[in-house]
Motif scaffolding. Structure first.
Motif, PDB file in Angstrom:
ATOM      1  N   ALA A 143      39.546  20.880  25.796  1.00  0.00           N
ATOM      2  CA  ALA A 143      40.938  20.978  26.136  1.00  0.00           C
ATOM      3  C   ALA A 143      41.548  21.654  24.545  1.00  0.00           C
ATOM      4  O   ALA A 143      42.461  22.706  24.636  1.00  0.00           O
ATOM      5  N   GLU A 144      41.165  20.797  23.545  1.00  0.00           N
ATOM      6  CA  GLU A 144      41.819  21.470  22.242  1.00  0.00           C
ATOM      7  C   GLU A 144      41.132  22.739  21.940  1.00  0.00           C
ATOM      8  O   GLU A 144      42.315  23.569  21.349  1.00  0.00           O
ATOM      9  N   SER A 145      40.091  23.145  22.025  1.00  0.00           N
ATOM     10  CA  SER A 145      39.650  24.530  21.719  1.00  0.00           C
ATOM     11  C   SER A 145      40.424  25.444  22.616  1.00  0.00           C
ATOM     12  O   SER A 145      40.720  26.359  22.225  1.00  0.00           O
ATOM     13  N   ARG A 146      40.721  25.218  23.876  1.00  0.00           N
ATOM     14  CA  ARG A 146      41.530  26.173  24.773  1.00  0.00           C
ATOM     15  C   ARG A 146      42.950  26.306  24.146  1.00  0.00           C
ATOM     16  O   ARG A 146      43.239  27.402  24.123  1.00  0.00           O
ATOM     17  N   PHE A 173      49.567  19.880  28.140  1.00  0.00           N
ATOM     18  CA  PHE A 173      49.460  20.912  27.361  1.00  0.00           C
ATOM     19  C   PHE A 173      50.465  20.802  26.214  1.00  0.00           C
ATOM     20  O   PHE A 173      50.081  20.995  24.932  1.00  0.00           O
ATOM     21  N   HIS A 174      51.754  20.670  26.458  1.00  0.00           N
ATOM     22  CA  HIS A 174      52.774  20.661  25.604  1.00  0.00           C
ATOM     23  C   HIS A 174      52.368  19.667  24.530  1.00  0.00           C
ATOM     24  O   HIS A 174      52.453  19.988  23.246  1.00  0.00           O
ATOM     25  N   ALA A 175      51.878  18.366  24.763  1.00  0.00           N
ATOM     26  CA  ALA A 175      51.507  17.319  23.856  1.00  0.00           C
ATOM     27  C   ALA A 175      50.484  17.786  22.678  1.00  0.00           C
ATOM     28  O   ALA A 175      50.318  17.660  21.702  1.00  0.00           O
ATOM     29  N   LEU A 176      49.500  18.569  23.600  1.00  0.00           N
ATOM     30  CA  LEU A 176      48.139  18.770  22.850  1.00  0.00           C
ATOM     31  C   LEU A 176      48.480  19.949  22.124  1.00  0.00           C
ATOM     32  O   LEU A 176      47.802  19.990  20.751  1.00  0.00           O
TER      33      LEU A 176
END
Length: 245
Positions: A143-146, A173-176
């Motif tokens: 998820a972080e890579s995306r 998504f916003h938080a990450l």
């Protein structure tokens, strides 16, 4: 050199190594860092260490700038080096918010010419004495890579569209996105938009109103206000200044 401090903007990377240790303090944006297979994201409120002779590569976000200290082995000459540098291993460590604010202020003063780089380097190293290192940068999750890939594209599309592309709910998504880049998706979009606006003002003769409409603004006055808030100049003043250089 011994210790050299510099504020650097990054646009791309290449795999290399150097004969001194490097300390990275992100001032803006984020950087995906690979130090001999150990991958991590360097973003707000953290400090990264690349020891001497470690091969590394990086992928910066569009707005990435870093406060960098290049430190040679003999720099401390009998004095105690910060714990971050003693073990000569890569590390990525969170920094306390109050200490992070000090590093950010030092970076701003160096950029403005209000503080000599040599003085800022000593103050930065003094602050780093208070940081306890966390070795072995954690690998990026999928998820972080995306999310960092989307950030490198300048946050194109709506938050809902980017979240769908990343396969995440909007709140996650916003938080990450903020955790990995130090910016909200909206801030990243504004950075991309005003980078484009500044480029068009400097390199074309298009009327300011046409540039504003082309970037999605409904009226030029709103564009003018936001541009001035960001750059301290109106679009016309920015254009005149860029052409006088």
């Amino acid at each position: 050199m011994s210790i050299h401090l510099e504020l650097r903007s990054y646009r791309g990377g290449d795999r290399h190594r150097h004969d001194y240790s490097q300390i990275l303090l992100p001032m803006q944006g984020a950087m995906r860092l690979d130090v001999e297979g150990h991958r991590s994201v360097v973003s707000s409120n953290c400090v990264a260490i690349i020891p001497r002779e470690y091969e590394h590569d990086f992928e910066p976000s569009r707005d990435c700038s870093m406060l960098i200290l290049d430190v040679e082995a003999e720099a401390f000459a009998g004095e105690a080096a910060p714990a971050l540098l003693r073990d000569a291993v890569p590390s990525l460590t969170r920094v306390e918010p109050w200490l992070w604010r000090m590093f950010r202020q030092l970076g701003a003063e160096v950029e403005a010419g209000a503080c000599r780089a040599s003085d800022a380097a000593r103050m930065t190293l003094a602050g780093l004495q208070l940081v306890v290192p966390r070795t072995m940068p954690r690998p990026l999750s999928r998820a972080e890579s995306r999310v960092i890939d989307l950030a490198r594209d300048g946050g194109a599309g709506s938050v809902a569209e980017m979240a769908r592309t990343a396969g995440l709910g909007q709140s996650r998504f916003h938080a990450l996105f903020r955790a990995t880049t130090g910016q909200s998706p909206k801030q990243a979009q504004l950075t991309r938009l005003f980078d484009e606006a500044a480029d068009r003002l400097a390199t074309t003769a298009l009327p300011v109103s046409e540039i504003a409409y082309g970037l999605g603004y409904q009226n030029a006055s709103s564009f003018n206000r936001q541009f001035r808030r960001r750059f301290g100049l109106t679009p016309s003043e920015f254009r005149a200044a860029s052409r006088s250089q």
